[in-house]
Design an enzyme around this catalytic site. Sequence first.
Site, PDB file in Angstrom:
ATOM      1  N   ASP A  46       2.758  86.000  37.793  1.00  7.06           N
ATOM      2  CA  ASP A  46       4.494  86.213  38.254  1.00  7.06           C
ATOM      3  C   ASP A  46       4.804  87.407  37.634  1.00  7.06           C
ATOM      4  OD1 ASP A  46       4.040  83.485  38.999  1.00  7.06           O
ATOM      5  OD2 ASP A  46       5.166  82.736  37.650  1.00  7.06           O
TER       6      ASP A  46
ATOM      7  N   HIS B 107      10.412  86.401  41.552  1.00  9.47           N
ATOM      8  CA  HIS B 107       9.124  87.492  41.393  1.00  9.47           C
ATOM      9  C   HIS B 107       8.227  87.211  42.532  1.00  9.47           C
ATOM     10  CE1 HIS B 107       8.223  83.776  39.410  1.00  9.47           C
ATOM     11  NE2 HIS B 107       8.748  83.961  38.091  1.00  9.47           N
TER      12      HIS B 107
ATOM     13  N   GLU C 134       2.422  77.074  41.542  1.00 10.88           N
ATOM     14  CA  GLU C 134       3.358  76.160  40.663  1.00 10.88           C
ATOM     15  C   GLU C 134       4.655  75.984  41.507  1.00 10.88           C
ATOM     16  OE1 GLU C 134       5.286  77.478  36.985  1.00 10.88           O
ATOM     17  OE2 GLU C 134       3.365  77.936  36.447  1.00 10.88           O
TER      18      GLU C 134
ATOM     19  N   THR D 103      12.844  81.360  32.069  1.00  9.24           N
ATOM     20  CA  THR D 103      11.358  80.883  32.280  1.00  9.24           C
ATOM     21  C   THR D 103      11.725  79.391  32.515  1.00  9.24           C
ATOM     22  OG1 THR D 103       9.214  80.932  31.871  1.00  9.24           O
ATOM     23  CG2 THR D 103      10.801  80.732  30.156  1.00  9.24           C
ATOM     24  N   THR D 104      10.663  78.781  32.705  1.00 10.53           N
ATOM     25  CA  THR D 104      10.633  77.126  32.870  1.00 10.53           C
ATOM     26  C   THR D 104      10.872  76.653  31.440  1.00 10.53           C
ATOM     27  OG1 THR D 104       8.661  77.380  34.585  1.00 10.53           O
ATOM     28  CG2 THR D 104       9.345  75.336  33.762  1.00 10.53           C
TER      29      THR D 104
ATOM     30  N   HIS E 244       2.894  85.504  30.572  1.00 10.61           N
ATOM     31  CA  HIS E 244       3.513  86.705  29.983  1.00 10.61           C
ATOM     32  C   HIS E 244       2.936  87.474  28.998  1.00 10.61           C
ATOM     33  CE1 HIS E 244       7.100  88.523  27.692  1.00 10.61           C
ATOM     34  NE2 HIS E 244       7.844  88.573  29.088  1.00 10.61           N
TER      35      HIS E 244
END
Length: 247
Positions: free
Chosen positions: A15, A56, A76, A106-107, A219
């Site tokens: 991502d 993204h 996802e 982020t999640t 990340h």
Amino acid sequence: MSRKLSSIRLGINVDHVATLRQARGTSYPDPVEASLVAASSGGDSITMHLREDRRHIQDHDIERLLQVSPVPLNFEMAITPFMLDFACRLKPKYVCLVPEKREELTTEGGLDVAGQLESVKQACARLAKAGIEVALFIDADPAQLKATRASGAPHIEIHTGGYADARGRRQAAELERIAAFARNAKKAGLEVHAGHGLTLQNVAPIARIAEIEELNIGHSIVSRAVFVGFAAAVAEMKRAMTEARRA
Ligand code: PXP
């Protein structure tokens, strides 16, 4: 008594290769090109999260990846009508259902399966009918495990963000909680994955949990790639996981 540990797979989340591209509206760096490098450097699958705000990954990234990737896509997505249609049309091998909030960086937490069991169940049934293996991204919470068992999903991904953010005794407690949860989930017949916030520094204790078969990491690998290159960043993470598993 020593236990024989099976190998552990690494899913590479690309991502943030796309984040860099979107920052300038250029055509580079291409997350599909990064996926091919990942696949030839030890990545066992590729994760792309198509967020509702398309911050993204873009729809065409998923379509292009599916045409060229030698390893499976873990798609996802949030449970929305668009994403369900999109997944059922493109049929990635795996889908991971995640919660999504527009304002989050982020999640932030696991999916509340217990709080929306009917819609999760329906999504799992529809995806399974399309031949897709579904994972639910959940916190290490027994109520979520119970609901997941009722949902029909064959896999879970345990949210490791709390472990990654904690330090010292709190981190040790988080690790123990995740390990016990992974044992219970495996006993319940689920395939167990984990991810979020994992780095070269904190991955080993998670990789040693025998019940966990796959880690999804993004990340920290993309960040590390700035200094050592993407292929080396993927390879060193895979090595760290494999060595931890053998230790
Ligand atoms: N697994 C899930 C379900 C995620 O949402 C994310 C972040 O997109 C990851 C794994 C990877 O997390 P990180 O980028 O912190 O490695």
